[in-house]
Write a protein that holds these residues in place. Structure first.
Motif, PDB file in Angstrom:
ATOM      1  N   UNK A 166      10.972  -9.190  -0.822  1.00  0.00           N
ATOM      2  CA  UNK A 166      10.795  -7.786  -1.260  1.00  0.00           C
ATOM      3  C   UNK A 166      10.405  -6.958  -0.042  1.00  0.00           C
ATOM      4  N   UNK A 167      11.401  -6.653   0.778  1.00  0.00           N
ATOM      5  CA  UNK A 167      11.123  -5.875   1.994  1.00  0.00           C
ATOM      6  C   UNK A 167      11.327  -4.402   1.663  1.00  0.00           C
ATOM      7  N   UNK A 168      10.250  -3.651   1.748  1.00  0.00           N
ATOM      8  CA  UNK A 168      10.348  -2.264   1.295  1.00  0.00           C
ATOM      9  C   UNK A 168      10.185  -1.265   2.440  1.00  0.00           C
ATOM     10  N   UNK A 169      10.120  -1.752   3.665  1.00  0.00           N
ATOM     11  CA  UNK A 169      10.047  -0.786   4.763  1.00  0.00           C
ATOM     12  C   UNK A 169       9.657  -1.431   6.080  1.00  0.00           C
ATOM     13  N   UNK A 170       9.452  -0.583   7.077  1.00  0.00           N
ATOM     14  CA  UNK A 170       9.106  -1.036   8.428  1.00  0.00           C
ATOM     15  C   UNK A 170       8.087  -0.090   9.036  1.00  0.00           C
ATOM     16  N   UNK A 171       7.193  -0.646   9.856  1.00  0.00           N
ATOM     17  CA  UNK A 171       6.286   0.176  10.659  1.00  0.00           C
ATOM     18  C   UNK A 171       6.654  -0.049  12.127  1.00  0.00           C
ATOM     19  N   UNK A 172       6.805   1.030  12.854  1.00  0.00           N
ATOM     20  CA  UNK A 172       7.214   0.916  14.254  1.00  0.00           C
ATOM     21  C   UNK A 172       6.310   1.778  15.126  1.00  0.00           C
ATOM     22  N   UNK A 173       5.889   1.203  16.244  1.00  0.00           N
ATOM     23  CA  UNK A 173       5.132   1.964  17.237  1.00  0.00           C
ATOM     24  C   UNK A 173       5.899   1.868  18.550  1.00  0.00           C
ATOM     25  N   UNK A 174       6.094   2.990  19.242  1.00  0.00           N
ATOM     26  CA  UNK A 174       6.894   2.952  20.472  1.00  0.00           C
ATOM     27  C   UNK A 174       6.175   3.623  21.629  1.00  0.00           C
ATOM     28  N   UNK A 175       6.462   3.106  22.810  1.00  0.00           N
ATOM     29  CA  UNK A 175       6.069   3.716  24.090  1.00  0.00           C
ATOM     30  C   UNK A 175       4.566   3.892  24.260  1.00  0.00           C
ATOM     31  N   UNK A 176       3.919   2.792  24.594  1.00  0.00           N
ATOM     32  CA  UNK A 176       2.518   2.885  25.023  1.00  0.00           C
ATOM     33  C   UNK A 176       2.480   3.549  26.400  1.00  0.00           C
ATOM     34  N   UNK A 177       1.332   4.057  26.826  1.00  0.00           N
ATOM     35  CA  UNK A 177       1.247   4.581  28.195  1.00  0.00           C
ATOM     36  C   UNK A 177       1.700   3.515  29.198  1.00  0.00           C
ATOM     37  N   UNK A 187       0.744  -5.434   5.929  1.00  0.00           N
ATOM     38  CA  UNK A 187       0.381  -6.301   4.798  1.00  0.00           C
ATOM     39  C   UNK A 187      -0.207  -5.467   3.655  1.00  0.00           C
ATOM     40  N   UNK A 188      -1.072  -4.513   4.003  1.00  0.00           N
ATOM     41  CA  UNK A 188      -1.682  -3.659   2.974  1.00  0.00           C
ATOM     42  C   UNK A 188      -0.606  -2.827   2.263  1.00  0.00           C
ATOM     43  N   UNK A 189       0.281  -2.233   3.074  1.00  0.00           N
ATOM     44  CA  UNK A 189       1.327  -1.411   2.463  1.00  0.00           C
ATOM     45  C   UNK A 189       2.239  -2.266   1.569  1.00  0.00           C
ATOM     46  N   UNK A 190       2.599  -3.455   2.076  1.00  0.00           N
ATOM     47  CA  UNK A 190       3.456  -4.350   1.293  1.00  0.00           C
ATOM     48  C   UNK A 190       2.798  -4.743  -0.009  1.00  0.00           C
ATOM     49  N   UNK A 191       1.503  -5.030   0.041  1.00  0.00           N
ATOM     50  CA  UNK A 191       0.782  -5.419  -1.179  1.00  0.00           C
ATOM     51  C   UNK A 191       0.741  -4.259  -2.163  1.00  0.00           C
ATOM     52  N   UNK A 192       0.550  -3.051  -1.629  1.00  0.00           N
ATOM     53  CA  UNK A 192       0.484  -1.885  -2.511  1.00  0.00           C
ATOM     54  C   UNK A 192       1.824  -1.678  -3.229  1.00  0.00           C
ATOM     55  N   UNK A 193       2.915  -1.788  -2.468  1.00  0.00           N
ATOM     56  CA  UNK A 193       4.240  -1.615  -3.072  1.00  0.00           C
ATOM     57  C   UNK A 193       4.475  -2.691  -4.142  1.00  0.00           C
ATOM     58  N   UNK A 194       4.079  -3.938  -3.808  1.00  0.00           N
ATOM     59  CA  UNK A 194       4.273  -5.034  -4.762  1.00  0.00           C
ATOM     60  C   UNK A 194       3.431  -4.804  -6.020  1.00  0.00           C
ATOM     61  N   UNK A 195       2.193  -4.330  -5.835  1.00  0.00           N
ATOM     62  CA  UNK A 195       1.333  -4.061  -6.990  1.00  0.00           C
ATOM     63  C   UNK A 195       1.901  -2.942  -7.860  1.00  0.00           C
ATOM     64  N   UNK A 196       2.483  -1.927  -7.193  1.00  0.00           N
ATOM     65  CA  UNK A 196       3.086  -0.835  -7.974  1.00  0.00           C
ATOM     66  C   UNK A 196       4.267  -1.361  -8.796  1.00  0.00           C
ATOM     67  N   UNK A 197       5.052  -2.263  -8.176  1.00  0.00           N
ATOM     68  CA  UNK A 197       6.172  -2.883  -8.914  1.00  0.00           C
ATOM     69  C   UNK A 197       5.666  -3.595 -10.163  1.00  0.00           C
TER      70      UNK A 197
END
Ligand SMILES: [Fe+2]
Length: 550
Positions: free
Chosen positions: A300-311, A329-339
């Motif tokens: 159940x992949x519901x999205x991605x978090x991306x961080x780019x270009x550190x100093x 993990x928190x976001x994934x759990x929240x989406x799963x709980x909403x489901x």
């Protein structure tokens, strides 16, 4: 080699002493030079820094120094890894203290002292001659050397050595403390972030809302040039990419980057440093490093978090990936709980539909009554600006308000003639019967008071509890108006429906007596919409509102 060594021989460091490997011009490293000066200050001795491979004197803290020390001395002293003091003659002492190891220079600090004033031994005379000293210069050098005992020299050297070891240890501890403090600060910020997110995990928060919150907190914590979260808006549906800062690619670009890392083990965040020199760097100019974490697991992949270009002076490492992993993990759990919550709501609604169908099957005249009461009660609640969660509860309570009639004799429900007092009493049992039916169902606990008290009157003359005014739960006061409106407007086995004007005149006359005047006021504020709801309702249309349709 002198035979009168004062200290036991320390095992040699298995290093071949090959003078031929000495390289001209080789000097002390910065660390060795610093340690050499410190030793001279601590011991107050004139010291020479001697290359242990060649015996060449690389540095000196005295006015004069030999160019090269006698081989009989340095070959012996260079093999020690600890400070040593030896008697090179009966009256002359020599100490050697190892300097820190450097990549291309192994050296010791070497000093001399005399047990009593005397002429220098032949080794030192030879070394002075090789260094081009005159006799006078040698005598001057001898006169500057300390006169001391072997024990005292050894104590001084040992103390200086220990002090430097302690200083090293202190420096090491200070460095570790600095690193620990940095880690602690990062951990504190991470915990703070996770705590802030945990407080916002209510079911009322959509994945999009929580993603926005996560993105803002992450961006502040990681301090990269850009943070993005791509999140599904509805299960299996399209998604949205939220961006904070600058991201050098769009949704399609993100898909391309992730597709290129299909082989990655997504149980850990993906880290790509030094992108500029890779093919990816050519495809995405301005992208020099990136970390990405999936929201949800492979099933159940519901999205991605991306961080780019550190100093430029930073790379993505443990700290950044740990935060990304925790937030995903928190976001994934929240989406799963909403489901799961949505599935649970659907199951509950199916159950309620079954109960309502059972009730409708008992009495054709009241068919649809429950659904219309639910719709009208919900509309009145909207007019009274009640929150979303209450609207759903009031709707469910409207559907179930008469469910107790399942336990009432069908003949009484269908009776055309006037009911006797006993028969009326039997029918009046239905709110408590409904309450009894539902009280064991945890998921319907919130509708119980509406079911039990929808026949209470504002003046206290209702049943079953005889509650008065605002003692009556608001849900029940709203249901009472919705129930009465539909009952007065509908045909029954024993009478036709009442004209609308008469229903509304009754409402005005009985406001504050039978019904809560605030609910009656809400009815008149939205009366046309209430009429439309009832007029547009058709039997068997099978439309019950789900929570998501509210
Ligand atoms: Fe009722």
């Amino acid at each position: 080699m002198p035979s009168d060594l004062l200290q036991s021989t320390v095992p040699p460091r298995n290093r071949p002493l090959r003078a031929e490997t000495a390289r001209p011009g080789r000097g002390l490293s910065t660390g060795q030079a610093r340690r050499f000066r410190q030793l001279s200050e601590l011991t107050r001795l004139e010291l020479m820094a001697v290359d242990i491979m060649t015996g060449r004197v690389l540095d000196s803290t005295g006015i004069d120094s030999f160019q090269i020390v006698p081989g009989t001395l340095w070959r012996h002293l260079a093999t020690t890894s600890h400070p040593r003091v030896v008697e090179i003659s009966r009256k002359v002492l020599c100490c050697a203290i190892p300097l820190p190891e450097a990549e291309d220079c192994q050296a010791v600090a070497m000093g001399f002292a005399f047990r009593e004033p005397c002429a220098p031994p032949s080794d030192l005379v030879l070394a002075s001659v090789e260094s081009g000293w005159s006799q006078e210069r040698l005598n001057h050098w001898v006169s500057r050397q300390h006169v001391t005992t072997t024990e005292l020299l050894r104590s001084v050297v040992d103390c200086a050595w220990r002090q430097l070891l302690l200083a090293d240890e202190m420096q090491s501890l200070r460095s570790e403390l600095t690193r620990s403090t940095e880690r602690l600060e990062q951990t504190y910020e991470e915990i703070n972030l996770l705590h802030g997110l945990a407080k916002n995990l209510q079911f009322s928060r959509s994945p999009l809302e929580l993603s926005e919150l996560c993105m803002n907190r992450l961006h502040g914590l990681i301090r990269s040039e850009g943070t993005a979260i791509w999140i599904e808006e509805r299960r299996g549906g399209s998604g949205r990419m939220l961006i904070r800062g600058r991201i050098p690619f769009d949704e399609l670009g993100l898909a391309r980057i992730l597709a290129g890392s299909e082989a990655h083990d997504w149980s850990q965040p993906l880290v790509l440093n030094d992108i500029e020199r890779s093919c990816l760097g050519h495809d995405f100019p301005g992208l020099h490093n990136l970390a990405a974490a999936p929201i949800g697991d492979a099933s159940r992949r519901s999205g991605w978090i991306v961080s780019v270009n550190l100093p430029r002076n930073r790379s993505f490492g443990m700290l950044e990936t740990s935060v990304l992993g925790s937030v995903s993990t928190i976001l994934g759990s929240h989406v799963r709980n909403l489901d799961l919550k949505e599935q649970q709501d659907e199951m509950l609604l199916s159950f309620v539909r079954s109960l309502v169908s059972t009730l409708d099957a008992k009495d054709a005249y009241t068919r649809g009554h429950s659904e219309r009461v639910a719709l009208v009660a919900r509309r009145l609640a909207i007019e009274m600006t009640l929150p979303e969660a209450d609207l759903h509860d009031i709707y469910l309570s409207g559907l179930l308000h008469d469910i107790g009639k399942i336990g009432v004799d069908d003949r009484l429900l269908h009776k055309v003639e006037r009911l006797s007092a006993d028969e009326f009493e039997a029918i009046k049992q239905h709110p408590m019967l409904g309450y009894t039916i539902l009280v064991g169902l945890k998921d319907l606990r919130q509708v119980l008071l509406g079911v039990r008290n929808h026949h209470e009157r504002y003046d206290g003359l209702g049943y079953p509890d005889g509650l008065k005014g605002e003692e009556i739960p608001l849900m029940a006061r709203i249901l009472a108006v919705a129930d009465s409106f539909d009952a007065m407007q509908s045909n029954r086995s024993y009478r036709d429906g009442m004209p609308l004007e008469e229903t509304e005149r009754t409402f005005r006359e009985q406001a504050g007596k039978q019904w809560d005047p605030q609910v009656i006021e809400a009815y008149f504020a939205c009366r046309e919409e209430v009429h439309a709801l009832c007029a547009n309702w058709r039997p068997n249309d099978g439309t019950l509102l789900s929570r998501s349709a509210h």
